[in-house]
Write an enzyme that holds these catalytic residues in place. Structure first.
Site, mmCIF file in Angstrom:
data_model
loop_
_atom_site.group_PDB
_atom_site.id
_atom_site.type_symbol
_atom_site.label_atom_id
_atom_site.label_comp_id
_atom_site.label_asym_id
_atom_site.label_seq_id
_atom_site.Cartn_x
_atom_site.Cartn_y
_atom_site.Cartn_z
ATOM 1 N N GLU A 1 0.837 -1.204 0.000
ATOM 2 C CA GLU A 1 0.000 0.000 0.000
ATOM 3 C C GLU A 1 0.872 1.255 0.000
ATOM 4 O OE1 GLU A 1 -3.227 -0.032 2.765
ATOM 5 O OE2 GLU A 1 -3.391 2.139 2.868
ATOM 6 N N ARG A 2 1.900 1.248 0.837
ATOM 7 C CA ARG A 2 2.729 2.457 0.969
ATOM 8 C C ARG A 2 3.579 2.679 -0.281
ATOM 9 N NH1 ARG A 2 3.249 0.952 7.362
ATOM 10 N NH2 ARG A 2 1.141 1.692 7.759
#
Ligand code: FAD
Length: 380
Positions: free
Chosen positions: A242-243
């Site tokens: 996600e990051r």
């Protein structure tokens, strides 16, 4: 990370898709406060964009992570933050755990339709009293025979209004803290799953954000992703995807924002010359572009680590932290150098300014990235 002709051809195909299928509708979707995920995602699925790194036996492309970087950079150029974020939820936020830890049966039934774009997916972690502190979640699943019975609420869930299934993080035992959590696939058609609210937001308006409630929701225990009790660890692993995708998206967005600002300043005159000829303006934009270049190259380093299957917790946290902070400055300077017209809703800068603010909050706030880093780095 070497960008080959294959990457460039892929970049072109994503850009063409975006220009044809997404960009013409963005203003309308932003105005309406949602985009039709069930219309757009099957098109993305047919183009092969929803499962780049996933196993071809579930419809994935079997590509390496370098193609995810290119996809992120191109989606980030879309003229709003909401649609790219919603796509990234589908590809890199809600499905990596299922691909990595899920059973064959779960992958056939839930991952394959997500890759095809036939099912819209959400990641449901945050609760009203548990955002930065994921270990504080209270939504629980209690075993009853071969079923889980789930009760609780989740907040700020992207795609939540339109989702067909959720990757839900719940407590499955009374152990506190980081232990006793599990990830469960929950179809939203299950009785007891409700969208209690569609939330209104400052930016990313084309992506729907929901509060969800769960009341005596029964799903088979076989819907558990990976091992019971390993949910926190698995979610932390999923957060790295996600990051990183967030950092790739932001590079695409900032690149386009600087390009558009430079183009504007070349033809906007004040004091008898184009504004870009003011050294202060040129240097300021050059400095931002230099920092952007550093981030882009850093992202490529992260991608290499991903390709080598190394732990990227530190690198993904750094990339997201730096991306969030740089994006806020880029959005601010682009608006500043547009002057009054930049503040007008009709100019792209207004939406970019609003949408850019989220990156330092969602997916772990800047301070949470610093918390992770300070615990691992030389200060630990
Ligand atoms: C538009 C949007 C979409 C989202 N989509 C999803 C989604 O799809 N799924 C999902 O599960 N969640 C989602 N979220 C939730 C998001 O991940 C959380 O909002 C975020 O993690 C912050 O949690 P919080 O809002 O509870 O803030 P809090 O935990 O209340 O923190 C508030 C602020 O305190 C500061 N802070 C927190 N901890 C520390 C610390 N240790 N040290 C110093 N300062 C600190 C930070 O500045 C933080 O912003 C979304 C949020 C938004 C706004």
């Amino acid at each position: 990370m070497q960008l080959t002709d294959e990457h460039e051809a892929f970049r072109k195909s994503v850009r063409t898709f975006v220009e044809r299928e997404i960009e013409p509708h963005v203003d309308q979707w932003e105005h309406e406060g949602a985009f039709p995920a069930h219309e757009l995602f099957p098109k993305l699925g047919r183009a092969g964009f929803l499962g780049l790194e996933y196993d071809p036996s579930y419809g994935g492309q079997g590509a390496d992570h370098s193609f995810t970087v290119v996809l992120g950079e191109e989606l980030g150029r879309i003229g709003c933050g909401g649609v790219p974020m919603a796509i990234a939820v589908q590809t890199d936020m809600a499905t990596p755990s299922l691909h990595k830890f899920g059973s064959e049966d779960l992958k056939q039934r839930y991952l394959a339709p997500a890759i095809a774009g036939e099912a819209v997916v959400s990641i449901a972690v945050t609760e009203a009293d548990a955002g930065s502190d994921v270990a504080a979640i209270r939504t629980k699943a209690v075993a009853d025979g071969d079923e889980w019975v789930i009760d609780g609420t989740k907040l700020y869930i992207t795609n939540g209004v339109q989702a067909d299934w959720l990757c839900l993080l719940v407590r499955t035992s009374g152990e506190g803290g980081y232990s006793g959590m599990s990830q469960i696939v929950v179809p939203t058609s299950t009785p007891g799953v409700e969208v209690s609210r569609k939330l209104d937001k400052l930016g990313n308006r084309s992506s729907d954000t929901a509060e969800l409630s769960f009341s005596a929701v029964r799903v088979p225990m076989g819907n558990t992703i990976g091992k019971v009790g390993e949910g926190f660890r698995q979610q932390m692993d999923q957060f790295q995807h996600e990051r990183l995708i967030a950092a790739y998206l932001s590079v695409g967005g900032m690149t386009r924002a600087l390009e558009r600002t430079v183009a504007y300043l070349k033809q906007r005159y004040a004091f008898g010359a184009p504004l870009l000829e003011n050294q202060y303006v040129a240097y300021r934009l050059t400095e931002l572009d230099a920092e952007l270049d550093l981030l882009r190259e850093y992202n490529y380093g992260c991608a290499e680590r991903m390709i080598r299957h190394e732990d990227v917790t530190r690198q993904a946290s750094i990339a997201k932290l730096i991306a969030g902070r740089l994006q806020r400055r880029v959005a601010d300077w682009c608006m500043q150098f547009h002057g009054g017209i930049g503040y007008m809703e009709a100019t792209w800068t207004a939406r970019y300014f609003r949408d850019s603010r989220l990156l330092s909050i969602g997916g772990g706030a800047d301070e949470v990235m610093l918390r992770i880093l300070s615990r691992m780095g030389p200060f630990a």
